[in-house]
Design a protein around this motif. Structure first.
Motif, mmCIF file in Angstrom:
data_model
loop_
_atom_site.group_PDB
_atom_site.id
_atom_site.type_symbol
_atom_site.label_atom_id
_atom_site.label_comp_id
_atom_site.label_asym_id
_atom_site.label_seq_id
_atom_site.Cartn_x
_atom_site.Cartn_y
_atom_site.Cartn_z
ATOM 1 N N LEU A 179 1.018 -1.169 0.116
ATOM 2 C CA LEU A 179 0.094 -0.074 -0.015
ATOM 3 C C LEU A 179 0.920 1.346 0.069
ATOM 4 O O LEU A 179 0.760 1.947 -1.023
ATOM 5 C CB LEU A 179 -0.964 -0.058 1.275
ATOM 6 C CG LEU A 179 -1.960 1.330 1.154
ATOM 7 C CD1 LEU A 179 -2.691 1.206 -0.158
ATOM 8 C CD2 LEU A 179 -2.816 1.144 2.561
ATOM 9 N N VAL A 180 1.496 1.510 1.061
ATOM 10 C CA VAL A 180 2.182 2.871 1.142
ATOM 11 C C VAL A 180 3.697 2.619 1.813
ATOM 12 O O VAL A 180 3.772 1.716 2.835
ATOM 13 C CB VAL A 180 1.701 3.915 1.825
ATOM 14 C CG1 VAL A 180 0.600 4.528 1.090
ATOM 15 C CG2 VAL A 180 1.242 3.639 3.392
ATOM 16 N N GLU A 181 4.726 3.192 1.606
ATOM 17 C CA GLU A 181 5.959 3.225 2.206
ATOM 18 C C GLU A 181 6.235 4.490 3.042
ATOM 19 O O GLU A 181 5.715 5.433 2.730
ATOM 20 C CB GLU A 181 7.092 3.294 0.980
ATOM 21 C CG GLU A 181 8.551 3.341 1.697
ATOM 22 C CD GLU A 181 9.773 3.559 0.697
ATOM 23 O OE1 GLU A 181 9.351 3.433 -0.671
ATOM 24 O OE2 GLU A 181 10.793 3.737 0.928
ATOM 25 N N LEU A 182 6.583 4.255 4.409
ATOM 26 C CA LEU A 182 6.859 5.279 5.334
ATOM 27 C C LEU A 182 8.142 6.270 4.896
ATOM 28 O O LEU A 182 9.217 5.239 4.755
ATOM 29 C CB LEU A 182 6.580 4.967 6.817
ATOM 30 C CG LEU A 182 5.497 4.019 7.124
ATOM 31 C CD1 LEU A 182 5.368 3.660 8.645
ATOM 32 C CD2 LEU A 182 4.079 4.922 6.871
ATOM 33 N N SER A 183 8.206 7.365 5.184
ATOM 34 C CA SER A 183 9.302 8.139 4.877
ATOM 35 C C SER A 183 10.270 7.884 6.214
ATOM 36 O O SER A 183 9.483 7.788 7.456
ATOM 37 C CB SER A 183 9.146 9.478 4.893
ATOM 38 O OG SER A 183 8.394 10.019 5.818
ATOM 39 N N LEU A 184 11.480 7.815 6.016
ATOM 40 C CA LEU A 184 12.457 7.860 7.325
ATOM 41 C C LEU A 184 12.180 9.014 8.190
ATOM 42 O O LEU A 184 12.160 9.128 9.121
ATOM 43 C CB LEU A 184 13.763 7.576 6.496
ATOM 44 C CG LEU A 184 14.981 7.281 7.391
ATOM 45 C CD1 LEU A 184 14.502 6.242 8.339
ATOM 46 C CD2 LEU A 184 16.258 7.232 6.901
#
Ligand code: HMG
Length: 445
Positions: A179-184
């Motif tokens: 679905l989505v990748e989280l930002s660092l």
């Protein structure tokens, strides 16, 4: 390291519906438009008699695991975010794991379980914990289950009563997510505040008007802190901005402030200058009051511009579609705002793969967090699998008298014995108390 983020999501809404304009407003002797236009809310979801934070969370998790073909052995961690817990020691995640073990092969004995508390922001904090656990390489190839579940009730007669809601969001956090990748990068705005709290009590003590100001102040700090690591945020950097939504009118206020911030020193500010002037800068004023007055005037004018209204319709309004019909879900609120935005993109044929979301979470007490998310290739499958529209349509409408009863049913200090309004089917229900006063549950075929 592959990217880490939300692989799948499932939502469970409380099965009862209170219409705010038709049912609540007349009983309170108030104008229905205060709810539909002022707060931006049409209805609240409530848990039926046999529902609670455990059943809603377990039902969302069950749906998610079944759809993704997961077994308990695939999950290494279960974190529940809630501010509606009924037990000061045993975490809700153990109750939910117990429910799930009754229907899946295997058990969760290997899984680290916990419960996160920081008002509404703990749902996002649990995502963080899962993200960090995976990035640290401690997950042994397993995914994390994060469940945000709340029964957001206020005391009868409190102004917050209009913003109540109940539901759960289950999210699977994994490497290489669908679905989505989280930002660092992430930014925080955090301060010791007493805007909304529950000092060993079920219903919150709230300073409603101040809570609105605290939300805005912490969110602004979080945005500035985020920019200090990720660089300046601009309106064109993200397609949607899902924010914590205690009620849509709150997000309307936050969005205007955010737009002023992200358009400062940009071509958008230049293009608006002839019509509404440039944004007031503090250094140009000797007196703080005069500066704030000038900012207020600028914001009033900005709100009326086509540029702002277009951006609001595209980036913000679609995030509020679900919240309008369910009310505040506390820890789950920002996560239904994300789902709502992506559902809107799907309906409108917007290709979101590779596009960004700016996600703003908030919890009273108080802390805001901002991070970005990048939408992944397989997002459409995940969004198509959501059955939230069917759930909302299937809810049982309650009268004001029934609302009063159901509020009492979920009030820990009252003992009310009434029949459920709906008939359970293929779901977990609460069925009583065990010998140590523990709540007990069972799955109904
Ligand atoms: P209230 O006093 O009942 O409402 O409380 P109001 O009189 O302020 O009216 C609300 C809005 O409706 C106003 O709009 C009115 O003008 C408008 P605004 O001026 O603010 O833009 N209005 C109308 N519009 C059209 N036609 C009409 C009409 N009448 C009025 N006839 C309050 C509102 C938010 C204070 C209350 O609902 C409350 O206390 N809510 C609970 C606290 C809350 O949600 N705070 C939000 C920020 S804190 C947060 O988000 C954290 C939280 O989720 C908890 C957590 O973190 O765990 C709550």
């Amino acid at each position: 390291m592959n990217s880490v983020g939300i692989d799948a999501v499932a939502i469970h809404a409380g099965k009862l519906r209170l219409d705010l304009a038709e049912t609540f407003a007349p009983a309170k002797g108030e104008d229905p438009e205060k709810y539909t236009k002022g707060l931006g809310l049409h209805a609240s979801s409530f848990p039926d008699v046999e529902e609670d934070i455990v059943t809603m969370g377990a039902n969302a998790a069950h749906k998610l695991m079944t759809r993704k073909g997961l077994e308990p052995d695939d999950i290494g961690r279960i974190d529940v975010a809630t501010e509606s817990a009924f037990d000061n020691s045993k975490p809700v995640s153990t109750y939910i794991a117990g429910c799930l073990e009754a229907v899946f092969e295997g058990d969760f004995h290997h899984a680290n379980k916990g419960e996160r508390k920081f008002a509404c922001i703990s749902g996002t904090q649990s995502l963080d914990d899962a993200y960090n656990w995976i990035r640290a390489g401690r997950n042994r190839g397993r995914a994390a289950l994060v469940i945000a579940t709340d029964t957001a009730l206020y005391a009868r007669g409190d102004a917050g009563e209009a913003t109540q809601g109940a539901g759960a969001v289950a999210m699977l956090i994994a490497e290489d997510p669908d679905l989505v990748e989280l930002s660092l990068e992430q930014g925080f705005g955090s301060a010791d505040e007493t805007d909304f709290l529950k000092p060993n009590q079920q219903f919150p003590s709230v300073d409603g008007k101040r809570s609105v100001q605290v939300y805005l102040a912490r969110m602004r700090e979080a945005l500035e802190d985020y920019e200090s690591v990720a660089g300046d945020v601009r309106a064109e950097d993200f397609v949607y901005a899902p924010f914590h939504t205690p009620f849509p009118g709150m997000v309307r206020k936050a969005a205007l402030l955010a737009y002023r911030h992200v358009t400062r020193d940009t071509e958008i500010e230049d293009s608006l200058a002839a019509r509404i002037g440039r944004q007031p800068r503090a250094e140009a004023f000797d007196d703080e009051d005069a500066f704030f007055e000038s900012v207020r005037e600028y914001m009033d004018a900005l709100k009326e511009t086509e540029q702002y209204q277009e951006w609001y319709e595209q980036a913000i309004e679609p995030t509020l579609d679900i919240a309008r019909h369910v009310g505040n879900w506390y820890t789950g609120s920002v996560h239904i705002a994300r789902a709502s935005a992506l559902r809107n993109a799907r309906e409108n044929g917007i290709d979101m793969a590779g596009e960004s979301l700016l996600v703003g979470s908030y919890g009273s007490g108080a802390q805001a967090e901002i991070h970005a998310e990048t939408v992944r290739e397989n997002w459409t499958e995940e969004i198509d699998a959501l059955d939230i529209d069917d759930q909302l349509a299937a809810r049982r409408d309650i009268s004001f008298e029934e609302y009063e009863e159901i509020h009492d049913v979920h009030n820990h200090d009252k003992e009310i014995d009434i029949d459920a309004f709906t008939t359970p089917s293929e779901e977990f229900i609460r069925d009583g108390l065990g010998p140590m006063d523990e709540r007990t549950y069972r799955y109904v075929e």
